[in-house]
Scaffold this active site. Structure first.
Site, PDB file in Angstrom:
ATOM      1  N   GLU A 189     -21.866  20.988   8.846  1.00  0.00           N
ATOM      2  CA  GLU A 189     -23.174  20.899   8.181  1.00  0.00           C
ATOM      3  C   GLU A 189     -23.721  22.314   8.162  1.00  0.00           C
ATOM      4  O   GLU A 189     -24.079  22.854   9.213  1.00  0.00           O
ATOM      5  CB  GLU A 189     -24.113  19.975   8.965  1.00  0.00           C
ATOM      6  CG  GLU A 189     -23.670  18.530   9.010  1.00  0.00           C
ATOM      7  CD  GLU A 189     -23.829  17.814   7.685  1.00  0.00           C
ATOM      8  OE1 GLU A 189     -24.496  18.347   6.782  1.00  0.00           O
ATOM      9  OE2 GLU A 189     -23.262  16.723   7.543  1.00  0.00           O
TER      10      GLU A 189
ATOM     11  N   CYS B 145     -32.560  23.152   7.178  1.00  0.00           N
ATOM     12  CA  CYS B 145     -31.399  23.428   6.325  1.00  0.00           C
ATOM     13  C   CYS B 145     -31.629  22.929   4.913  1.00  0.00           C
ATOM     14  O   CYS B 145     -31.168  23.527   3.952  1.00  0.00           O
ATOM     15  CB  CYS B 145     -30.158  22.786   6.919  1.00  0.00           C
ATOM     16  SG  CYS B 145     -30.379  21.037   7.236  1.00  0.00           S
TER      17      CYS B 145
ATOM     18  N   LYS C  27     -22.395  21.792  22.978  1.00  0.00           N
ATOM     19  CA  LYS C  27     -22.835  23.172  23.209  1.00  0.00           C
ATOM     20  C   LYS C  27     -24.063  23.402  22.314  1.00  0.00           C
ATOM     21  O   LYS C  27     -23.950  23.597  21.113  1.00  0.00           O
ATOM     22  CB  LYS C  27     -21.693  24.145  22.869  1.00  0.00           C
ATOM     23  CG  LYS C  27     -22.057  25.600  23.149  1.00  0.00           C
ATOM     24  CD  LYS C  27     -22.606  26.205  21.886  1.00  0.00           C
ATOM     25  CE  LYS C  27     -23.044  27.601  21.866  1.00  0.00           C
ATOM     26  NZ  LYS C  27     -24.451  27.849  22.099  1.00  0.00           N
TER      27      LYS C  27
ATOM     28  N   GLU D 104     -30.282  32.225   1.775  1.00  0.00           N
ATOM     29  CA  GLU D 104     -31.017  31.350   2.673  1.00  0.00           C
ATOM     30  C   GLU D 104     -31.879  32.206   3.592  1.00  0.00           C
ATOM     31  O   GLU D 104     -31.355  33.017   4.359  1.00  0.00           O
ATOM     32  CB  GLU D 104     -30.055  30.510   3.514  1.00  0.00           C
ATOM     33  CG  GLU D 104     -30.802  29.535   4.404  1.00  0.00           C
ATOM     34  CD  GLU D 104     -29.878  28.698   5.279  1.00  0.00           C
ATOM     35  OE1 GLU D 104     -28.965  29.274   5.890  1.00  0.00           O
ATOM     36  OE2 GLU D 104     -30.101  27.480   5.353  1.00  0.00           O
TER      37      GLU D 104
HETATM   38  P1  NAP Z   1     -25.950  29.580  13.868  1.00  0.00           P
HETATM   39  O1  NAP Z   1     -26.352  30.950  14.242  1.00  0.00           O
HETATM   40  O2  NAP Z   1     -24.843  29.388  12.903  1.00  0.00           O
HETATM   41  O3  NAP Z   1     -25.616  28.829  15.252  1.00  0.00           O
HETATM   42  C1  NAP Z   1     -25.240  27.481  15.296  1.00  0.00           C
HETATM   43  C2  NAP Z   1     -24.500  27.195  16.581  1.00  0.00           C
HETATM   44  O4  NAP Z   1     -23.265  27.914  16.564  1.00  0.00           O
HETATM   45  C3  NAP Z   1     -25.245  27.658  17.834  1.00  0.00           C
HETATM   46  O5  NAP Z   1     -25.030  26.736  18.855  1.00  0.00           O
HETATM   47  C4  NAP Z   1     -24.561  28.987  18.138  1.00  0.00           C
HETATM   48  O6  NAP Z   1     -24.660  29.374  19.486  1.00  0.00           O
HETATM   49  C5  NAP Z   1     -23.121  28.643  17.786  1.00  0.00           C
HETATM   50  N1  NAP Z   1     -22.251  29.805  17.571  1.00  0.00           N
HETATM   51  C6  NAP Z   1     -22.601  31.083  17.276  1.00  0.00           C
HETATM   52  N2  NAP Z   1     -21.489  31.854  17.178  1.00  0.00           N
HETATM   53  C7  NAP Z   1     -20.424  31.052  17.407  1.00  0.00           C
HETATM   54  C8  NAP Z   1     -19.007  31.246  17.427  1.00  0.00           C
HETATM   55  N3  NAP Z   1     -18.445  32.448  17.211  1.00  0.00           N
HETATM   56  N4  NAP Z   1     -18.205  30.181  17.690  1.00  0.00           N
HETATM   57  C9  NAP Z   1     -18.736  28.957  17.909  1.00  0.00           C
HETATM   58  N5  NAP Z   1     -20.067  28.716  17.911  1.00  0.00           N
HETATM   59  C10 NAP Z   1     -20.896  29.743  17.651  1.00  0.00           C
HETATM   60  O7  NAP Z   1     -27.157  28.741  13.261  1.00  0.00           O
HETATM   61  P2  NAP Z   1     -28.646  28.642  13.800  1.00  0.00           P
HETATM   62  O8  NAP Z   1     -29.294  29.979  13.610  1.00  0.00           O
HETATM   63  O9  NAP Z   1     -28.658  28.016  15.147  1.00  0.00           O
HETATM   64  O10 NAP Z   1     -29.251  27.579  12.757  1.00  0.00           O
HETATM   65  C11 NAP Z   1     -29.648  27.932  11.482  1.00  0.00           C
HETATM   66  C12 NAP Z   1     -28.566  27.643  10.452  1.00  0.00           C
HETATM   67  O11 NAP Z   1     -28.103  26.310  10.583  1.00  0.00           O
HETATM   68  C13 NAP Z   1     -29.068  27.751   9.023  1.00  0.00           C
HETATM   69  O12 NAP Z   1     -28.093  28.367   8.223  1.00  0.00           O
HETATM   70  C14 NAP Z   1     -29.228  26.303   8.601  1.00  0.00           C
HETATM   71  O13 NAP Z   1     -29.166  26.075   7.210  1.00  0.00           O
HETATM   72  C15 NAP Z   1     -28.102  25.656   9.324  1.00  0.00           C
HETATM   73  N6  NAP Z   1     -28.374  24.224   9.496  1.00  0.00           N
HETATM   74  C16 NAP Z   1     -27.672  23.323   8.749  1.00  0.00           C
HETATM   75  C17 NAP Z   1     -27.950  21.974   8.866  1.00  0.00           C
HETATM   76  C18 NAP Z   1     -27.216  20.937   8.049  1.00  0.00           C
HETATM   77  O14 NAP Z   1     -27.303  19.775   8.386  1.00  0.00           O
HETATM   78  N7  NAP Z   1     -26.516  21.303   7.006  1.00  0.00           N
HETATM   79  C19 NAP Z   1     -28.930  21.549   9.751  1.00  0.00           C
HETATM   80  C20 NAP Z   1     -29.630  22.495  10.487  1.00  0.00           C
HETATM   81  C21 NAP Z   1     -29.340  23.843  10.367  1.00  0.00           C
HETATM   82  P3  NAP Z   1     -25.812  30.417  19.979  1.00  0.00           P
HETATM   83  O15 NAP Z   1     -27.106  29.737  19.757  1.00  0.00           O
HETATM   84  O16 NAP Z   1     -25.492  30.602  21.395  1.00  0.00           O
HETATM   85  O17 NAP Z   1     -25.650  31.643  19.139  1.00  0.00           O
END
Ligand code: NAP
Length: 490
Positions: free
Chosen positions: A256, A290, A181, A390
């Site tokens: 992650e 990230c 997804k 962040e």
């Molecule tokens: P996000 O808002 O947490 O979304 C991540 C994924 O989760 C998306 O596919 C999102 O879908 C889905 N999601 C949202 N609500 C959900 C729920 N209730 N249940 C299950 N899945 C759900 O993160 P983002 O804005 O895409 O990415 C930025 C964040 O990712 C930052 O905090 C960054 O630090 C972190 N990140 C971490 C790493 C690592 O390796 N540690 C790498 C990259 C990014 P939708 O898009 O449809 O909302």
């Protein structure tokens, strides 16, 4: 799949077939660089997740993927890697249109994804089980490694293909099947991978994709009784929600999550290298990484000179059209991210930190996109929001320090522990500091990459995650361990 100029309408990919969502709904994606329409995607729901999980379950239970001979599995993965390299221009362009990542970096993301597949294809050939025997006992023990089952993969938008591959490649190598997804803002490359894997010979049902909202598709996947594990990359907040959803069925989870990574520059560092490292540490992908080095800690003796040189470099950034080969920094992902970043900049200004570069949304030719100038705040209090939270944008918080002990204390004073870097020409200073940092990745005299990207495990201490991706550790998450006790005739 219908293509109208640059605009593609994508269905879901379930059991090897492109299939419309049960609801018939779609969503549109507009480019963050200039607002043009770049994609239409199926909006899946829980019933689509049911179909995809059923396909993955059948492909796991009935094979052939989980029991395919390792050399055959590895050959298919290497073929997929070759196909990705052949299609790097086309898939990279799609990433740029959806995400705004500069085209040279988007193409490189596809090439790096191919390397991840090659790496785990090699590990697929090197999976072993242990035999335990003691000469005093009439018994043998076998510790078997088996594929874990059906994996749900939930991914973010900032490195949409590469971060997916950190899950897909070890899952394929282990013999798992999966339902991906992708983030709603950048599903294109996750769907493109379906064509690549199919052409390479991955059987139907092994790799499925359900696009749609996180609260609907992601939550349904995390709760689904047919899913054995959730591999999640995204924010700490959503990661916590996913963990709660997975509790009901006691799924394995790997997480992650977010970061606020410290980048420590000692006075004896090679300052030319450290200035460049600090620049790319924070501004790569417009700060939407990230592991971004968003807290810069500089030893007081060189602090003033260092910040002046870094600010000059930030002001000379090539910001602009992400499809231009020369562009270094593109737009932010969307209006909401732009609002968040501008709000943090306003907090930095009102909190008394000194703005030494950037601080504005860009206008003129770039007014149609979400462009923010690389922004540097100096003399930031360690308790300020811009030093603790962040931001996920091109905003750097600089704080001077005096001693190595001060640097370590400041660096570790964070709920996160994803990454860190140390710059020093003294190996004792560098290694001693690296060992004291509470972070899953520490670079010495480098940031983001020191040349061994995929052999090294990656993941977070504290609120930055659970488990590790990449390296041999990354494969373990897709394997179950079975102990077989065998009594021998006496
Ligand atoms: P996000 O808002 O947490 O979304 C991540 C994924 O989760 C998306 O596919 C999102 O879908 C889905 N999601 C949202 N609500 C959900 C729920 N209730 N249940 C299950 N899945 C759900 O993160 P983002 O804005 O895409 O990415 C930025 C964040 O990712 C930052 O905090 C960054 O630090 C972190 N990140 C971490 C790493 C690592 O390796 N540690 C790498 C990259 C990014 P939708 O898009 O449809 O909302």
């Amino acid at each position: 799949m219908t293509i109208t100029q640059d605009v593609t309408t994508h269905d879901l990919f379930i059991d090897g077939v492109w299939t419309p969502p049960a609801s018939g709904r779609t969503s549109e994606r507009h480019s963050p660089g200039d607002g043009r329409l770049v994609g239409r995607y199926a909006k899946g729901d829980a019933s689509d997740v049911d179909r995809a999980v059923a396909a993955a379950r059948q492909a796991f239970d009935e094979g052939p993927w989980p029991t395919l001979a390792a050399p055959k599995r590895a050959a298919i993965m290497r073929r997929a890697a070759d196909l990705l390299r052949e299609r790097a221009d086309e898939i990279g362009r799609g990433i740029t249109l959806e995400l705004g990542k500069p085209i040279s970096m988007a193409r490189n993301e596809v090439v790096l994804t191919a390397e991840v597949l090659d790496y785990y294809a090699a590990l697929a050939l090197d999976q072993r089980s242990d035999l335990i025997s003691r000469h005093t006992d009439s018994a043998l023990g076998l510790v078997l490694k088996e594929p874990l089952g059906v994996v749900g993969m939930i991914t973010p938008w900032n490195f949409p293909l590469l971060l997916l591959s950190w899950k897909v490649a070890p899952a394929l190598a282990a013999g798992c099947t999966m339902v991906a997804k992708p983030a709603s803002l950048t599903p294109g490359s996750t769907l493109a991978l379906a064509d690549v894997l199919t052409e390479a010979g991955v059987p139907p049902g092994v790799y499925n994709v359900v696009t749609g909202g996180g609260g609907e598709v992601g939550a349904a996947l995390a709760e689904h009784p047919g899913v054995d594990k959730i591999a999640f990359t995204g924010s700490t907040e959503v990661g916590q929600t996913v963990m709660r959803s997975a509790i009901g069925t006691v799924k394995k989870v790997s997480m992650e999550l977010g970061g606020k990574s410290p980048n420590i520059v000692f006075a004896d560092a090679d300052l030319d290298q450290a200035v460049r490292g600090a620049y790319w540490g924070i501004f790569l992908n417009s700060g939407q990484a990230c592991q971004a080095g968003s807290r810069l800690l500089v030893q007081r003796e060189v602090h003033e000179e260092f910040v002046a040189r870094l600010a000059d470099l930030a002001r000379s950034s090539r910001i602009g059209d992400p499809l231009d080969e020369k562009t270094q920094i593109g737009p932010l992902i969307d209006q909401s991210q732009l609002d968040t970043v501008l709000d943090y900049i306003a907090q930095g200004l009102s909190g008394g930190a000194s703005l030494v570069a950037g601080g504005d949304r860009l206008d003129g030719d770039l007014a149609g996109g979400y462009f923010v100038a690389p922004t540097i705040f100096d003399n930031v209090s360690p308790s300020a929001a811009i030093a603790r939270e962040e931001i996920f944008g091109p905003v750097l918080a600089v704080t001077p320090f005096d001693t190595a002990a001060d640097a370590v204390r400041l660096a570790n004073d964070s709920p996160y522990g994803l990454a860190a870097a140390v710059w020093s020409s003294n190996i004792d200073t560098a290694l001693t500091t690296a060992k004291r940092l509470r972070a899953g990745t520490v670079w010495i005299n480098a940031y983001h990459d020191a040349g061994l990207p995929f052999c090294m495990p990656m993941g977070g201490y504290k609120a930055s995650g659970i488990g590790r991706e990449l390296g041999r550790e990354g494969l373990e998450h897709y394997l179950e361990t079975k102990a077989v006790h065998l009594r021998l005739a006496r």
